[in-house]
Design an enzyme around this catalytic site. Structure first.
Site, PDB file in Angstrom:
ATOM      1  N   GLU A 178       0.835  -1.203   0.000  1.00 17.85           N
ATOM      2  CA  GLU A 178       0.000   0.000   0.000  1.00 17.85           C
ATOM      3  C   GLU A 178       0.870   1.253   0.000  1.00 17.85           C
ATOM      4  OE1 GLU A 178      -1.860   2.725   3.251  1.00 17.85           O
ATOM      5  OE2 GLU A 178      -2.501   0.647   3.568  1.00 17.85           O
ATOM      6  N   HIS A 179       1.926   1.256   0.825  1.00 20.87           N
ATOM      7  CA  HIS A 179       2.842   2.395   0.859  1.00 20.87           C
ATOM      8  C   HIS A 179       3.564   2.556  -0.478  1.00 20.87           C
ATOM      9  CE1 HIS A 179       3.271   3.557   5.283  1.00 20.87           C
ATOM     10  NE2 HIS A 179       2.318   2.633   5.283  1.00 20.87           N
ATOM     11  N   GLU A 221       6.217   3.108  12.052  1.00 13.96           N
ATOM     12  CA  GLU A 221       4.775   3.027  12.298  1.00 13.96           C
ATOM     13  C   GLU A 221       4.458   1.887  13.257  1.00 13.96           C
ATOM     14  OE1 GLU A 221       0.657   2.234   9.741  1.00 13.96           O
ATOM     15  OE2 GLU A 221       2.508   2.798   8.688  1.00 13.96           O
TER      16      GLU A 221
END
Length: 445
Positions: free
Chosen positions: A67-68, A144
């Protein structure tokens, strides 16, 4: 996260179903459009039917890393330019990863829909993901994880709780991935994951807003129609092995207060032999925890004051089996064991005493109002449609939920409590606070 714009529809407006249209392209891309002309805006979303529960051991977290990496450029749009381009037209964009799906969206003026389609169709096939960008972005993902999980005692305990509660399902893995896997998989792994799952026949395009369905279908054909499809692996069923007894664990990490997690393995909409049980379980969760007048708040927080806070949770809409969860923090001077006994007593009460008519009405009103309020937001409507179809359901079920919840009886609530909220289906996790370790320095001559 974009919450959308809220405007009330006039009473004479067509129902959501009457304003929703769908079409499937020759390459398998499913396109669903809901017309909502209250404001000149639209939200465009691409949902891929792949998430963390699809990941094998050793590759956990790859869906989230991908996704990143989807923002790291194509031959047509260099790294970092995607977001700048959307912002230059006054739009907002983001992405999300879950156990069952990964999604990308833009919220913009309705006249900018062609731009959204051009950008998403481009990166559906042409995302580059160079090693140099991966090296930088994987450090962002590691940070994160450190901030959200490793340095958060409750999140760390909840992660271990889920891993113990899910034995045979892909929900055993955290969405962000296990730390060692994040440290070891490579950009090549992310590219292979992309090549395997990011194809039009494994995606759904959802558009909600001030658009006309025929025009959206024409644009979808123009931008997405030329993309090549290919076979994809079957989605995991995520069905849990039968529970053979209670599971318990303690997580000992630096923390200020203890926390208790109790989870019962239960079916969801795709795995229940009787779908009405899903809605009865939702009502059961609401009876226990549905606002200030619910049982847990009334009897354990304000009444006996054994708990500083409690919650009960069950949704019903994921691809596989799931949990009916209870969470609690004991009040000062109270033990975790006393809180657990009090929560168990509430489950026994649910099994032995029918919910009152007032309780049933309160829970129905609360859940149904939440479903109705989703229609005030174009993003809320799109999220509901995309999530339903991504777990293999029909988008029309969003409207049917209201009728199904209204039909649940107190006897059905009691029946599912007796059937599913039993000790042998239970996993119990306790956060045991530890004192932070003091750092010492050694004086050297």
């Amino acid at each position: 996260c974009v919450t959308g714009l809220g405007f009330a529809l006039p009473a004479s407006a067509a129902s959501p179903a009457e304003r929703t249209f769908e079409h499937t392209l020759a390459n398998g891309l499913r396109v669903i459009v809901r017309e909502d002309h209250r404001a000149p805006v639209m939200v465009s979303q691409v949902w891929y039917r792949v998430g963390s529960s699809f990941e094998p051991r050793g590759l956990t977290g790859v869906s989230h890393v991908l996704e990143h990496m989807m923002f790291k450029g194509t031959p047509n749009v260099p790294a970092g330019e995607f977001s700048k381009l959307v912002a230059s037209y006054g739009g907002e964009e983001n992405a999300f990863t879950s156990y069952d799906y990964t999604g990308y969206y833009q919220m913009m003026g309705a006249n900018n829909l062609p731009l959204s389609f051009e950008l998403e169709s481009d990166r559906m096939t042409h995302a580059l993901m160079p090693d140099s960008e991966y090296v930088k972005e994987i450090e962002v993902v590691k940070e994160e994880r450190r901030m959200r999980t490793d340095d958060n005692p409750n999140a760390l305990t909840y992660e271990r709780f889920l891993a113990a509660a899910y034995l045979s399902s892909g929900y055993h893995h955290p969405v962000i991935g296990w730390r060692d896997d994040i440290n070891t998989f490579t950009a090549a792994d992310a590219r292979r994951w992309y090549s395997t799952w990011y194809v039009p026949n494994n995606a759904t395009l959802v558009v909600v807003g001030d658009v006309k369905a025929p025009e959206v279908f024409d644009l979808a054909e123009r931008y997405f129609g030329p993309l090549q499809n290919k076979p994809v692996p079957p989605a995991p069923r995520n069905v849990e092995a039968p529970s053979l007894g209670e599971r318990r664990l303690k997580v000992q990490v630096p923390a200020r207060v203890p926390t208790l997690y109790i989870g019962y393995n239960v079916p969801r909409i795709n795995t229940a032999t009787d779908p009405t049980e899903v809605f009865a379980l939702r009502m059961a969760a609401g009876v226990l925890d549905g606002g200030s007048s619910a049982r847990l708040e009334t009897e354990l927080v304000r009444g006996s004051r054994i708990a500083a806070g409690t919650s009960a949770d069950y949704d019903g809409y994921v691809r596989g089996d799931d949990l009916f969860t209870l969470t609690g923090i004991p009040s000062q001077g109270q033990s975790v064991q006393a809180l657990e006994s009090a929560l168990e007593a509430q489950i026994e009460k649910l099994q032995n005493t029918l919910p009152t008519a007032d309780e049933m009405q309160r829970v129905r009103a609360q859940i149904i109002s939440g479903l109705v309020y989703k229609q005030d937001s174009i993003s809320g409507q799109a999220n509901e449609i995309g999530a339903l179809v991504s777990i293999g359901r029909d988008w029309r079920e969003g409207e049917n939920q209201v009728q199904l919840l209204e039909s649940v009886t107190p006897e059905q609530v009691q029946a599912v409590a007796r059937k599913y909220l039993t000790p042998e289906r239970r996993t119990v996790a306790e956060l045991v606070p530890q004192a932070p370790q003091r750092r010492t320095t050694e004086n050297k001559p």
